[in-house]
Design a protein around this motif. Sequence first.
Motif, PDB file in Angstrom:
ATOM      1  N   THR A  65       0.821  -1.213   0.021  1.00  0.00           N
ATOM      2  CA  THR A  65       0.028   0.084  -0.146  1.00  0.00           C
ATOM      3  C   THR A  65       0.919   1.233  -0.141  1.00  0.00           C
ATOM      4  OG1 THR A  65      -0.198  -0.157   2.531  1.00  0.00           O
ATOM      5  CG2 THR A  65      -1.970  -0.974   1.083  1.00  0.00           C
ATOM      6  N   PRO A  66       0.534   2.357  -0.471  1.00  0.00           N
ATOM      7  CA  PRO A  66       0.964   3.520  -0.503  1.00  0.00           C
ATOM      8  C   PRO A  66       1.339   4.037   0.849  1.00  0.00           C
ATOM      9  CG  PRO A  66      -0.844   3.829  -2.407  1.00  0.00           C
ATOM     10  CD  PRO A  66      -1.137   2.465  -1.079  1.00  0.00           C
ATOM     11  N   THR A  67       2.273   4.901   0.858  1.00  0.00           N
ATOM     12  CA  THR A  67       2.306   6.099   2.127  1.00  0.00           C
ATOM     13  C   THR A  67       2.395   7.355   1.650  1.00  0.00           C
ATOM     14  OG1 THR A  67       4.719   5.984   2.218  1.00  0.00           O
ATOM     15  CG2 THR A  67       3.548   4.395   3.711  1.00  0.00           C
ATOM     16  N   ALA A  68       1.983   8.484   2.514  1.00  0.00           N
ATOM     17  CA  ALA A  68       2.040   9.724   1.987  1.00  0.00           C
ATOM     18  C   ALA A  68       3.570  10.251   1.813  1.00  0.00           C
ATOM     19  CB  ALA A  68       1.315  10.626   2.860  1.00  0.00           C
ATOM     20  N   TRP A  69       4.502   9.764   2.433  1.00  0.00           N
ATOM     21  CA  TRP A  69       5.980  10.082   2.496  1.00  0.00           C
ATOM     22  C   TRP A  69       6.647   9.567   0.915  1.00  0.00           C
ATOM     23  CZ3 TRP A  69       4.977   7.289   7.333  1.00  0.00           C
ATOM     24  CH2 TRP A  69       4.710   8.037   8.257  1.00  0.00           C
ATOM     25  N   GLY A  70       7.160  10.477   0.198  1.00  0.00           N
ATOM     26  CA  GLY A  70       7.900  10.057  -1.027  1.00  0.00           C
ATOM     27  C   GLY A  70       9.262  10.654  -1.154  1.00  0.00           C
ATOM     28  N   ALA A  71       9.736  10.187  -2.520  1.00  0.00           N
ATOM     29  CA  ALA A  71      11.197  10.817  -2.635  1.00  0.00           C
ATOM     30  C   ALA A  71      10.968  12.187  -3.100  1.00  0.00           C
ATOM     31  CB  ALA A  71      11.632   9.848  -3.781  1.00  0.00           C
ATOM     32  N   ALA A  72      12.014  13.049  -2.983  1.00  0.00           N
ATOM     33  CA  ALA A  72      12.269  14.497  -3.329  1.00  0.00           C
ATOM     34  C   ALA A  72      13.581  14.927  -3.464  1.00  0.00           C
ATOM     35  CB  ALA A  72      11.216  15.256  -2.161  1.00  0.00           C
ATOM     36  N   ASN A  73      13.913  16.229  -3.557  1.00  0.00           N
ATOM     37  CA  ASN A  73      15.211  16.823  -3.527  1.00  0.00           C
ATOM     38  C   ASN A  73      16.144  15.810  -4.285  1.00  0.00           C
ATOM     39  OD1 ASN A  73      14.394  18.736  -1.433  1.00  0.00           O
ATOM     40  ND2 ASN A  73      14.105  17.180  -0.147  1.00  0.00           N
ATOM     41  N   GLY A  74      15.804  15.387  -5.408  1.00  0.00           N
ATOM     42  CA  GLY A  74      16.817  14.922  -6.410  1.00  0.00           C
ATOM     43  C   GLY A  74      17.357  13.462  -6.038  1.00  0.00           C
ATOM     44  N   VAL A  75      16.277  12.688  -5.272  1.00  0.00           N
ATOM     45  CA  VAL A  75      16.872  11.401  -4.799  1.00  0.00           C
ATOM     46  C   VAL A  75      16.404  10.271  -5.916  1.00  0.00           C
ATOM     47  CG1 VAL A  75      16.316   9.343  -3.244  1.00  0.00           C
ATOM     48  CG2 VAL A  75      16.649  11.783  -2.393  1.00  0.00           C
ATOM     49  N   LEU A  76      17.296   9.532  -6.263  1.00  0.00           N
ATOM     50  CA  LEU A  76      17.354   8.557  -7.397  1.00  0.00           C
ATOM     51  C   LEU A  76      17.080   7.187  -6.679  1.00  0.00           C
ATOM     52  CD1 LEU A  76      16.987   8.116 -10.559  1.00  0.00           C
ATOM     53  CD2 LEU A  76      19.555   7.335 -10.187  1.00  0.00           C
ATOM     54  N   PHE A  77      16.093   6.499  -7.175  1.00  0.00           N
ATOM     55  CA  PHE A  77      15.806   5.148  -6.529  1.00  0.00           C
ATOM     56  C   PHE A  77      15.807   3.857  -7.489  1.00  0.00           C
ATOM     57  CE2 PHE A  77      12.004   7.236  -6.631  1.00  0.00           C
ATOM     58  CZ  PHE A  77      11.197   6.401  -7.312  1.00  0.00           C
ATOM     59  N   ILE A  78      16.133   2.884  -7.128  1.00  0.00           N
ATOM     60  CA  ILE A  78      15.939   1.514  -7.791  1.00  0.00           C
ATOM     61  C   ILE A  78      15.644   0.452  -7.096  1.00  0.00           C
ATOM     62  CG2 ILE A  78      17.627   2.419  -9.881  1.00  0.00           C
ATOM     63  CD1 ILE A  78      19.701   0.668  -8.526  1.00  0.00           C
ATOM     64  N   GLY A  79      14.816  -0.455  -7.717  1.00  0.00           N
ATOM     65  CA  GLY A  79      14.466  -1.550  -6.852  1.00  0.00           C
ATOM     66  C   GLY A  79      13.824  -2.852  -7.681  1.00  0.00           C
ATOM     67  N   ILE A  80      13.843  -3.998  -7.141  1.00  0.00           N
ATOM     68  CA  ILE A  80      13.331  -5.058  -7.730  1.00  0.00           C
ATOM     69  C   ILE A  80      12.584  -5.995  -6.809  1.00  0.00           C
ATOM     70  CG2 ILE A  80      15.329  -6.498  -7.160  1.00  0.00           C
ATOM     71  CD1 ILE A  80      14.899  -7.772 -10.137  1.00  0.00           C
ATOM     72  N   GLY A  81      11.539  -6.468  -7.040  1.00  0.00           N
ATOM     73  CA  GLY A  81      10.623  -7.307  -5.984  1.00  0.00           C
ATOM     74  C   GLY A  81       9.934  -8.514  -6.521  1.00  0.00           C
ATOM     75  N   GLY A  82       9.434  -9.436  -5.983  1.00  0.00           N
ATOM     76  CA  GLY A  82       8.592 -10.288  -6.504  1.00  0.00           C
ATOM     77  C   GLY A  82       7.664 -11.018  -5.716  1.00  0.00           C
ATOM     78  N   THR A  83       6.824 -11.949  -6.184  1.00  0.00           N
ATOM     79  CA  THR A  83       5.923 -12.801  -5.563  1.00  0.00           C
ATOM     80  C   THR A  83       6.120 -14.283  -5.844  1.00  0.00           C
ATOM     81  OG1 THR A  83       3.515 -13.041  -4.791  1.00  0.00           O
ATOM     82  CG2 THR A  83       4.025 -12.307  -7.109  1.00  0.00           C
ATOM     83  N   VAL A  84       6.051 -15.148  -4.949  1.00  0.00           N
ATOM     84  CA  VAL A  84       6.156 -16.599  -5.049  1.00  0.00           C
ATOM     85  C   VAL A  84       5.011 -17.378  -4.413  1.00  0.00           C
ATOM     86  CG1 VAL A  84       7.686 -18.657  -4.874  1.00  0.00           C
ATOM     87  CG2 VAL A  84       8.505 -16.171  -5.090  1.00  0.00           C
ATOM     88  N   ASN A  85       3.955 -17.633  -5.140  1.00  0.00           N
ATOM     89  CA  ASN A  85       4.117 -17.448  -6.656  1.00  0.00           C
ATOM     90  C   ASN A  85       2.995 -16.299  -6.968  1.00  0.00           C
ATOM     91  OD1 ASN A  85       5.521 -19.841  -7.461  1.00  0.00           O
ATOM     92  ND2 ASN A  85       4.045 -21.049  -7.138  1.00  0.00           N
TER      93      ASN A  85
END
Length: 285
Positions: A65-85
């Motif tokens: 679920t979302p939260t109100a807090w988020g990225a700002a001020n030039g923050v770059l983010f990367i990620g990976i995720g998954g579900t089994v199955n």
Amino acid sequence: MKKNKHLFAIIMVGIFFVPTIATAVETDNLQQSNLPELYGKYLDESSRYGADTMLPNIHPKSLTTPTAWGAANGVLFIGIGGTVNAPYDDEADGAAVIGVGFGDPTENLGAQIALFSLDLDSWDRYSASAHIHRDLGGGSAIGAGVENIVLLEGNQPDDEEYDESYYIVFSQSVQSDVFLNKHCASKLHFSVGIGSGRFGEKSAADVESGKDRYGTYIFGNVAYEMFDEFNAIIDWNGLNLNAGVGKTFWIDQFPLSVTLGAADLTDNSGDDVRFIFALATGFKL
């Protein structure tokens, strides 16, 4: 209307870790100080936040679920995720994301945009999301956004469709000395929101299996820091209940957020309890 089977993994990797990475990157002296730079910055703004404001900690605070807090001020983010199955599937599913945050939510608005790869085999399906957020003071924030804006469908099966989901969410780091951690942040956080699309519309497979067509459209999450080390997380995404843990590690000066959990804990949606995971990092441009 059948939901894209990749949606669950997209939601997971694209939502929960962004505020965590943003906070961690902007408090990059965390290991050298009990009062990180970002927390000190907010505490100095006593006319706006009050001298004793406790900001969110740096660990993940949500699973699906979302939260109100988020990225700002030039923050770059990367990620990976998954579900089994994947729901109603015998195979695992996953997604990857890269994004950036702009603006300043303490002065006006912060905004983050993210690009998702929906298929880690062929890399030919892409979508985007957008989120705007505003710090309200007192450890609270409000945000709104849209998920799953299709950019490239690639070799999409005919029976899979992509649906956008819109939402608005309020988040709070609870202000009480009882919940003060060793970094002068709050241990207890919660978010509550309302949304469309995946927050209330079940898949065709759910309906065919005899489940109700709609969920609550209301979602929320609670995260509590355990032993000054990690967050225990529970969230309701409008369709089902999920539980897990999240921790942000430091590798030199780079944060690495890890979340592990169990999804679809009730029979309200899906065909079984499933394992979910995500990894993410980021840095300031």
